[in-house]
Design an enzyme around this catalytic site. Structure first.
Site, PDB file in Angstrom:
ATOM      1  N   ASN A 184       0.848  -1.186   0.000  1.00 20.84           N
ATOM      2  CA  ASN A 184       0.000   0.000   0.000  1.00 20.84           C
ATOM      3  C   ASN A 184       0.894   1.251   0.000  1.00 20.84           C
ATOM      4  OD1 ASN A 184      -1.460   2.265   1.084  1.00 20.84           O
ATOM      5  ND2 ASN A 184      -3.110   0.853   1.584  1.00 20.84           N
ATOM      6  N   GLU A 205      -8.736   0.447  -3.178  1.00 24.53           N
ATOM      7  CA  GLU A 205      -9.646   0.454  -2.032  1.00 24.53           C
ATOM      8  C   GLU A 205     -10.573   1.649  -2.187  1.00 24.53           C
ATOM      9  OE1 GLU A 205      -7.331   0.827   1.474  1.00 24.53           O
ATOM     10  OE2 GLU A 205      -6.383  -1.092   1.237  1.00 24.53           O
ATOM     11  N   HIS A 241      -3.951  -4.713   7.552  1.00 19.59           N
ATOM     12  CA  HIS A 241      -4.102  -3.554   8.440  1.00 19.59           C
ATOM     13  C   HIS A 241      -3.266  -3.727   9.697  1.00 19.59           C
ATOM     14  CE1 HIS A 241      -5.660   0.154   9.967  1.00 19.59           C
ATOM     15  NE2 HIS A 241      -6.239   0.332   8.808  1.00 19.59           N
ATOM     16  N   GLY A 242      -2.358  -2.815   9.890  1.00 21.33           N
ATOM     17  CA  GLY A 242      -1.529  -2.799  11.091  1.00 21.33           C
ATOM     18  C   GLY A 242      -0.455  -3.876  11.126  1.00 21.33           C
ATOM     19  N   ARG A 300      -9.675   7.996  -1.317  1.00 16.96           N
ATOM     20  CA  ARG A 300     -10.675   8.406  -0.321  1.00 16.96           C
ATOM     21  C   ARG A 300     -11.558   9.511  -0.864  1.00 16.96           C
ATOM     22  NH1 ARG A 300      -9.607   7.033   5.314  1.00 16.96           N
ATOM     23  NH2 ARG A 300     -11.170   8.623   5.700  1.00 16.96           N
ATOM     24  N   HIS A 343      -5.763   3.646  -1.892  1.00 17.13           N
ATOM     25  CA  HIS A 343      -7.107   3.964  -1.407  1.00 17.13           C
ATOM     26  C   HIS A 343      -7.467   5.365  -1.886  1.00 17.13           C
ATOM     27  CE1 HIS A 343      -9.883   4.251   2.411  1.00 17.13           C
ATOM     28  NE2 HIS A 343     -10.527   4.528   1.280  1.00 17.13           N
ATOM     29  N   HIS A 397      -4.937  11.594   0.481  1.00 20.74           N
ATOM     30  CA  HIS A 397      -3.608  11.153   0.005  1.00 20.74           C
ATOM     31  C   HIS A 397      -3.623  10.850  -1.495  1.00 20.74           C
ATOM     32  CE1 HIS A 397      -5.483   7.389   1.180  1.00 20.74           C
ATOM     33  NE2 HIS A 397      -5.179   7.495   2.450  1.00 20.74           N
ATOM     34  N   ARG A 416       2.662  18.885   1.768  1.00 25.09           N
ATOM     35  CA  ARG A 416       3.319  20.103   1.312  1.00 25.09           C
ATOM     36  C   ARG A 416       2.796  20.598  -0.037  1.00 25.09           C
ATOM     37  NH1 ARG A 416       8.357  21.755   3.325  1.00 25.09           N
ATOM     38  NH2 ARG A 416       8.197  21.658   5.572  1.00 25.09           N
ATOM     39  N   GLU A 442     -11.121  -9.434   2.607  1.00 23.23           N
ATOM     40  CA  GLU A 442      -9.871  -9.067   3.269  1.00 23.23           C
ATOM     41  C   GLU A 442     -10.204  -8.933   4.747  1.00 23.23           C
ATOM     42  OE1 GLU A 442      -7.515  -5.820   1.697  1.00 23.23           O
ATOM     43  OE2 GLU A 442      -6.557  -5.517   3.638  1.00 23.23           O
TER      44      GLU A 442
HETATM   45  N1  PXP Z   1      -5.981  -3.101   3.950  1.00 26.51           N
HETATM   46  C1  PXP Z   1      -6.932  -2.142   3.987  1.00 26.51           C
HETATM   47  C2  PXP Z   1      -8.307  -2.496   3.565  1.00 26.51           C
HETATM   48  C3  PXP Z   1      -6.623  -0.832   4.400  1.00 26.51           C
HETATM   49  O1  PXP Z   1      -7.588   0.113   4.436  1.00 26.51           O
HETATM   50  C4  PXP Z   1      -5.289  -0.521   4.749  1.00 26.51           C
HETATM   51  C5  PXP Z   1      -4.919   0.881   5.141  1.00 26.51           C
HETATM   52  O2  PXP Z   1      -5.101   1.736   4.069  1.00 26.51           O
HETATM   53  C6  PXP Z   1      -4.334  -1.549   4.682  1.00 26.51           C
HETATM   54  C7  PXP Z   1      -4.721  -2.832   4.303  1.00 26.51           C
HETATM   55  C8  PXP Z   1      -2.907  -1.315   5.036  1.00 26.51           C
HETATM   56  O3  PXP Z   1      -2.811  -1.019   6.400  1.00 26.51           O
HETATM   57  P1  PXP Z   1      -1.446  -0.550   7.033  1.00 26.51           P
HETATM   58  O4  PXP Z   1      -1.085   0.764   6.386  1.00 26.51           O
HETATM   59  O5  PXP Z   1      -1.760  -0.424   8.484  1.00 26.51           O
HETATM   60  O6  PXP Z   1      -0.434  -1.608   6.731  1.00 26.51           O
END
Ligand code: PXP
Length: 243
Positions: free
Chosen positions: A9, A72, A192-193, A47, A45, A52, A20, A153
């Protein structure tokens, strides 16, 4: 062998650029470097608030990504229309709240099946494979299947944010949800995380075929470079995936 695909990602590169209003650093270049380092997929993603990734990034990356483009998006009309025009290989539906720091929870599919199924159908008709980003809950997995998604996911954020016995319980929830997904014939991804420590245990879940990782890889890239940061994560996947 359960080879786990790595989706990198690159949103955070765009966050730095937007902070900036400069042209650099360019997430398009980051995507190319990540692919050269061995990433199997690039995840971005778009948004609704465009904090971003910009439409320009999506359009250019559709031309430049040589692996798999995973977009995403929330079920927002404007972004859905862009997705149907750009046609990423994969679209991952995520919930979006304006005030959140990052995607905080999974999509609530249970109870909203009709609405979600309509979005899945719209994207599928455009030739896009649809994945739903959901909490590790078997009911959400079954609802995702019923909505026509080909992939789920599983949200690993609760696992990543907890420790000790609680973390083991969260991992078990991911394991159960992944097994239910595979039983239904869904492709199972997670993300995620995830970082260079907590990703190892997730790789031991045999049903998981894809991990989407951003923040930890981009953070490490400040110190070791993006190429090495991606390679080090791939090494973890290769070391830990189950045979
Ligand atoms: N998967 C999804 C669906 C997400 O929304 C995100 C964050 O944009 C990630 C994975 C990646 O998460 P991280 O940046 O915490 O690794």
């Amino acid at each position: 062998m359960n080879r786990i695909r790595l989706g990198v990602n690159v949103d955070h590169i765009a966050t730095l650029r937007q902070s900036r209003g400069t042209k650099y650093p360019d997430p398009v270049i980051a995507a190319g470097v990540a692919e050269l380092a061995g990433a199997d997929q690039i995840t971005i993603h778009l948004r609704e608030d465009r904090r971003h990734i910009q439409e320009r990034d999506v359009r250019i990356m559709r031309e430049t990504i040589g692996t798999v483009m995973n977009l995403e998006l929330a079920a927002n009309r404007d972004v859905l229309e862009i997705a149907c025009l750009v046609k990423p290989d994969l679209a991952t539906l995520v919930p979006e709240k304006r005030a959140e720091l990052t995607t905080e929870g999974g999509l609530a599919v249970v109870g909203r099946e009709r609405e979600v199924a309509a979005t899945v159908e719209m994207l599928s008709r455009a030739g896009i494979t649809v994945s739903l980003f959901i909490n590790p809950d078997p009911a959400e997995v079954r609802a995702s299947f019923e909505c026509g998604a080909r992939q789920i996911e599983i949200h690993t954020g609760f696992y990543a944010d907890s420790r000790g016995e609680r973390q083991r319980q969260e991992l078990e929830r991911i394991r159960v949800a992944a097994a239910e997904g595979a039983r239904l014939g869904l492709q199972v991804a997670a993300g995620h995380g995830l970082d260079y420590v907590n990703t190892r245990e997730v790789c031991h879940i045999p049903e998981i075929i894809e991990l989407n990782i951003g923040h930890s890889i981009m953070s490490r890239s400040f110190f070791v470079g993006l190429d090495q940061a991606v390679r080090e994560m791939i090494d973890i996947l290769r070391e830990e995936e189950v045979g």
